[in-house]
Scaffold this active site. Structure first.
Site, PDB file in Angstrom:
ATOM      1  N   SER A  56       0.699  -1.213  -0.068  1.00 23.90           N
ATOM      2  CA  SER A  56      -0.038   0.086  -0.063  1.00 23.90           C
ATOM      3  C   SER A  56       0.877   0.986  -0.136  1.00 23.90           C
ATOM      4  O   SER A  56       0.360   2.403  -0.561  1.00 23.90           O
ATOM      5  CB  SER A  56      -0.999  -0.013   1.183  1.00 23.90           C
ATOM      6  OG  SER A  56      -0.098  -0.328   2.525  1.00 23.90           O
ATOM      7  N   ARG A  57       1.944   1.129   0.349  1.00 21.92           N
ATOM      8  CA  ARG A  57       2.970   2.432   0.439  1.00 21.92           C
ATOM      9  C   ARG A  57       4.454   2.105   0.311  1.00 21.92           C
ATOM     10  O   ARG A  57       4.776   0.985   0.256  1.00 21.92           O
ATOM     11  CB  ARG A  57       2.853   2.953   1.998  1.00 21.92           C
ATOM     12  CG  ARG A  57       1.531   3.460   2.187  1.00 21.92           C
ATOM     13  CD  ARG A  57       1.369   4.119   3.782  1.00 21.92           C
ATOM     14  NE  ARG A  57       1.386   2.993   4.791  1.00 21.92           N
ATOM     15  CZ  ARG A  57       2.397   3.105   5.645  1.00 21.92           C
ATOM     16  NH1 ARG A  57       3.372   3.837   5.970  1.00 21.92           N
ATOM     17  NH2 ARG A  57       2.179   2.044   6.748  1.00 21.92           N
ATOM     18  N   VAL A  80       0.010  -9.900   8.183  1.00 25.89           N
ATOM     19  CA  VAL A  80       1.094 -11.053   7.889  1.00 25.89           C
ATOM     20  C   VAL A  80       1.530 -11.716   9.210  1.00 25.89           C
ATOM     21  O   VAL A  80       1.906 -12.761   8.956  1.00 25.89           O
ATOM     22  CB  VAL A  80       2.601 -10.629   6.928  1.00 25.89           C
ATOM     23  CG1 VAL A  80       1.976 -10.132   5.762  1.00 25.89           C
ATOM     24  CG2 VAL A  80       3.267  -9.460   7.796  1.00 25.89           C
ATOM     25  N   ASN A 107       7.657  -8.141   1.732  1.00 24.68           N
ATOM     26  CA  ASN A 107       7.896  -6.839   1.843  1.00 24.68           C
ATOM     27  C   ASN A 107       7.466  -6.201   3.118  1.00 24.68           C
ATOM     28  O   ASN A 107       8.045  -5.453   3.704  1.00 24.68           O
ATOM     29  CB  ASN A 107       7.605  -6.068   0.780  1.00 24.68           C
ATOM     30  CG  ASN A 107       7.745  -4.579   0.755  1.00 24.68           C
ATOM     31  OD1 ASN A 107       8.739  -3.903   0.932  1.00 24.68           O
ATOM     32  ND2 ASN A 107       6.512  -3.638   1.337  1.00 24.68           N
ATOM     33  N   SER A 165      17.338  -5.675   5.184  1.00 22.68           N
ATOM     34  CA  SER A 165      17.937  -4.380   5.093  1.00 22.68           C
ATOM     35  C   SER A 165      19.297  -4.371   5.436  1.00 22.68           C
ATOM     36  O   SER A 165      19.784  -5.484   5.990  1.00 22.68           O
ATOM     37  CB  SER A 165      17.281  -3.985   6.395  1.00 22.68           C
ATOM     38  OG  SER A 165      17.839  -2.539   7.068  1.00 22.68           O
ATOM     39  N   TYR A 203      14.456  -4.968  14.940  1.00 23.87           N
ATOM     40  CA  TYR A 203      14.306  -4.820  13.719  1.00 23.87           C
ATOM     41  C   TYR A 203      15.473  -5.403  13.040  1.00 23.87           C
ATOM     42  O   TYR A 203      15.621  -6.322  12.063  1.00 23.87           O
ATOM     43  CB  TYR A 203      14.342  -3.326  13.596  1.00 23.87           C
ATOM     44  CG  TYR A 203      14.064  -3.014  11.915  1.00 23.87           C
ATOM     45  CD1 TYR A 203      12.873  -3.192  11.306  1.00 23.87           C
ATOM     46  CD2 TYR A 203      15.420  -2.545  11.423  1.00 23.87           C
ATOM     47  CE1 TYR A 203      12.771  -2.730   9.904  1.00 23.87           C
ATOM     48  CE2 TYR A 203      15.234  -2.403   9.736  1.00 23.87           C
ATOM     49  CZ  TYR A 203      14.006  -2.495   9.175  1.00 23.87           C
ATOM     50  OH  TYR A 203      13.938  -2.116   7.743  1.00 23.87           O
ATOM     51  N   VAL A 204      16.762  -5.186  13.845  1.00 27.61           N
ATOM     52  CA  VAL A 204      17.900  -5.741  13.099  1.00 27.61           C
ATOM     53  C   VAL A 204      18.030  -7.421  13.232  1.00 27.61           C
ATOM     54  O   VAL A 204      18.159  -8.206  12.260  1.00 27.61           O
ATOM     55  CB  VAL A 204      19.223  -5.181  13.636  1.00 27.61           C
ATOM     56  CG1 VAL A 204      20.513  -6.090  13.491  1.00 27.61           C
ATOM     57  CG2 VAL A 204      19.433  -3.797  13.437  1.00 27.61           C
ATOM     58  N   LYS A 212      15.605  -8.723  10.547  1.00 25.16           N
ATOM     59  CA  LYS A 212      16.286  -8.569   9.073  1.00 25.16           C
ATOM     60  C   LYS A 212      17.245  -9.413   8.909  1.00 25.16           C
ATOM     61  O   LYS A 212      17.649  -9.908   7.737  1.00 25.16           O
ATOM     62  CB  LYS A 212      16.668  -7.025   8.802  1.00 25.16           C
ATOM     63  CG  LYS A 212      15.232  -5.961   8.747  1.00 25.16           C
ATOM     64  CD  LYS A 212      14.462  -6.691   7.382  1.00 25.16           C
ATOM     65  CE  LYS A 212      13.331  -5.589   7.536  1.00 25.16           C
ATOM     66  NZ  LYS A 212      12.448  -6.048   6.552  1.00 25.16           N
TER      67      LYS A 212
HETATM   68  P1  NAP Z   1       6.363   1.761   5.024  1.00 18.10           P
HETATM   69  O1  NAP Z   1       6.258   2.907   4.058  1.00 18.10           O
HETATM   70  O2  NAP Z   1       6.258   2.011   6.350  1.00 18.10           O
HETATM   71  O3  NAP Z   1       5.219   0.691   4.478  1.00 18.10           O
HETATM   72  C1  NAP Z   1       5.119  -0.304   5.125  1.00 18.10           C
HETATM   73  C2  NAP Z   1       4.435  -1.403   4.614  1.00 18.10           C
HETATM   74  O4  NAP Z   1       3.924  -2.362   5.006  1.00 18.10           O
HETATM   75  C3  NAP Z   1       2.717  -0.750   4.350  1.00 18.10           C
HETATM   76  O5  NAP Z   1       2.263  -1.136   3.188  1.00 18.10           O
HETATM   77  C4  NAP Z   1       1.877  -1.285   5.528  1.00 18.10           C
HETATM   78  O6  NAP Z   1       0.671  -1.450   5.252  1.00 18.10           O
HETATM   79  C5  NAP Z   1       2.540  -2.866   5.508  1.00 18.10           C
HETATM   80  N1  NAP Z   1       2.404  -3.520   6.798  1.00 18.10           N
HETATM   81  C6  NAP Z   1       3.017  -3.099   7.919  1.00 18.10           C
HETATM   82  N2  NAP Z   1       2.514  -4.063   8.749  1.00 18.10           N
HETATM   83  C7  NAP Z   1       2.170  -4.979   8.254  1.00 18.10           C
HETATM   84  C8  NAP Z   1       1.353  -6.016   8.607  1.00 18.10           C
HETATM   85  N3  NAP Z   1       1.565  -6.699   9.895  1.00 18.10           N
HETATM   86  N4  NAP Z   1       0.708  -6.861   7.671  1.00 18.10           N
HETATM   87  C9  NAP Z   1       0.854  -6.558   6.393  1.00 18.10           C
HETATM   88  N5  NAP Z   1       1.376  -5.534   5.836  1.00 18.10           N
HETATM   89  C10 NAP Z   1       1.830  -4.586   6.912  1.00 18.10           C
HETATM   90  O7  NAP Z   1       7.841   1.014   4.855  1.00 18.10           O
HETATM   91  P2  NAP Z   1       8.943   0.990   3.621  1.00 18.10           P
HETATM   92  O8  NAP Z   1       9.774   1.835   3.943  1.00 18.10           O
HETATM   93  O9  NAP Z   1       8.286   0.939   2.531  1.00 18.10           O
HETATM   94  O10 NAP Z   1       9.252  -0.578   4.084  1.00 18.10           O
HETATM   95  C11 NAP Z   1       9.149  -1.749   3.261  1.00 18.10           C
HETATM   96  C12 NAP Z   1      10.107  -2.746   3.688  1.00 18.10           C
HETATM   97  O11 NAP Z   1      11.394  -2.518   3.239  1.00 18.10           O
HETATM   98  C13 NAP Z   1       9.978  -3.297   5.045  1.00 18.10           C
HETATM   99  O12 NAP Z   1      10.243  -4.688   5.189  1.00 18.10           O
HETATM  100  C14 NAP Z   1      11.179  -2.346   5.274  1.00 18.10           C
HETATM  101  O13 NAP Z   1      11.939  -2.994   6.788  1.00 18.10           O
HETATM  102  C15 NAP Z   1      12.393  -2.579   4.444  1.00 18.10           C
HETATM  103  N6  NAP Z   1      13.190  -1.785   4.590  1.00 18.10           N
HETATM  104  C16 NAP Z   1      12.967  -0.234   4.498  1.00 18.10           C
HETATM  105  C17 NAP Z   1      14.106   0.712   4.516  1.00 18.10           C
HETATM  106  C18 NAP Z   1      13.755   2.021   4.421  1.00 18.10           C
HETATM  107  O14 NAP Z   1      15.023   2.900   4.725  1.00 18.10           O
HETATM  108  N7  NAP Z   1      12.540   2.726   4.362  1.00 18.10           N
HETATM  109  C19 NAP Z   1      15.440   0.327   4.714  1.00 18.10           C
HETATM  110  C20 NAP Z   1      15.751  -1.062   4.444  1.00 18.10           C
HETATM  111  C21 NAP Z   1      14.624  -1.812   4.604  1.00 18.10           C
HETATM  112  P3  NAP Z   1      -0.410  -0.119   5.838  1.00 18.10           P
HETATM  113  O15 NAP Z   1      -0.248   0.906   4.625  1.00 18.10           O
HETATM  114  O16 NAP Z   1      -1.583  -0.578   5.733  1.00 18.10           O
HETATM  115  O17 NAP Z   1       0.306   0.385   6.981  1.00 18.10           O
END
Ligand code: NAP
Length: 248
Positions: free
Chosen positions: A15-16, A65, A91, A143, A156-157, A160
């Site tokens: 979704s985001r 999830v 994801n 990550s 979190y670490v 991941k």
């Molecule tokens: P984000 O913008 O916060 O989006 C998180 C997404 O996960 C949203 O679609 C959210 O749904 C969904 N979500 C959260 N909890 C959930 C659950 N229990 N069941 C199903 N869906 C769930 O995060 P992002 O930055 O895009 O991160 C995406 C992935 O990349 C994550 O695994 C994160 O750890 C990883 N990551 C991110 C970064 C970074 O710098 N941003 C770096 C390394 C790794 P809703 O919209 O309904 O809340």
């Protein structure tokens, strides 16, 4: 009647942020994208519209999830409808940051249950179907901190780093069935997840990036798109860093 010639892609947390960019990168006229979200229906609707603008079709569902039952229902309904799943992208992820001496058990559990157990639930849910197909692509979003560590993020670490272990074990297990399993390890990507970080923390992170800029969701999605493609058929069990060189 569902068009059974379409490639079936499932993205959790579409979704985001990074998940949305992955949905759009994988969308196309020959693909149907199923994506889940946790709470934000409005954001999911926006992703659905962007997939449609990209020439694709999508189905969205509210699926936590971390819930074994919810994940089973979601994947059972997809398999019933389509008879196959070609690509799974694990994801969905959350943070609940805090120093280890003060970390609440609830914050530990929520992060592990969503980020690591969630990927386990979804991987198990597609495994039988992919084995029967003798084909599949599983891509797990880890990550860079799962490799190099980060203070204030023990939960979190750990989740991941666990994703990397899960990726390697399942890659070895499923390789004889024509299924590849890889992880993508983003660095600092500008999304809602990182938006709330203090400016000082953001500046410190930028300082650690040799390429000198934050990543975009599209930077990550491009690599996921490659790993999901036929060109990546000889790659499995790998961790691809998309971090501007944060880990070299
Ligand atoms: P984000 O913008 O916060 O989006 C998180 C997404 O996960 C949203 O679609 C959210 O749904 C969904 N979500 C959260 N909890 C959930 C659950 N229990 N069941 C199903 N869906 C769930 O995060 P992002 O930055 O895009 O991160 C995406 C992935 O990349 C994550 O695994 C994160 O750890 C990883 N990551 C991110 C970064 C970074 O710098 N941003 C770096 C390394 C790794 P809703 O919209 O309904 O809340």
């Amino acid at each position: 009647m569902f068009d059974k010639t379409k490639r079936i892609v499932v993205v959790t947390g579409g979704s985001r942020g990074i998940g949305r960019a992955i949905c759009i990168a994988l969308a196309g006229s020959d693909t149907h994208v199923y994506f889940s979200y946790a709470t934000s229906r409005e954001s999911a609707d926006k992703t659905e519209k962007l997939i449609s603008d990209a020439g694709g079709t999508a189905t969205t569902a509210c699926v936590d999830v971390a819930s074994e039952a919810a994940v089973k229902t979601f994947f059972d309904s997809i398999i019933q409808e389509t008879g196959r799943i070609d690509v799974l992208v694990n994801n969905a992820g959350i943070t609940r940051d805090g120093l280890i001496a003060m970390m609440k058990e609830k914050d530990w559990d929520e992060v592990i249950d969503t980020n690591l157990k969630g990927a386990f639930h979804c991987t198990r849910a597609v495994a039988k179907t992919m084995i029967k197909q003798r084909y599949g692509r599983i891509i797990n979003i880890s990550s860079v901190v799962g490799v190099i560590g980060n203070p204030g993020q023990a939960n979190y670490v750990a989740s991941k780093a666990g994703i990397i272990g899960l990726t390697k074990a399942v890659a070895k297990e499923l390789a004889p069935r024509g299924i590849t399993v890889n992880a993508v390890a983003p660095g600092y990507v500008e999304t809602d997840m990182t938006a709330s970080l203090p400016e000082k923390a953001k500046a410190a992170m930028l300082d650690q990036i040799p390429l000198g800029r934050a990543g975009t969701p599209q930077d990550v999605a491009a690599v996921v798109g490659f790993l999901a493609s036929e060109q990546a058929s000889y790659i499995t069990g790998q961790v691809i860093h998309v971090s501007g060189g944060m880990f070299i």
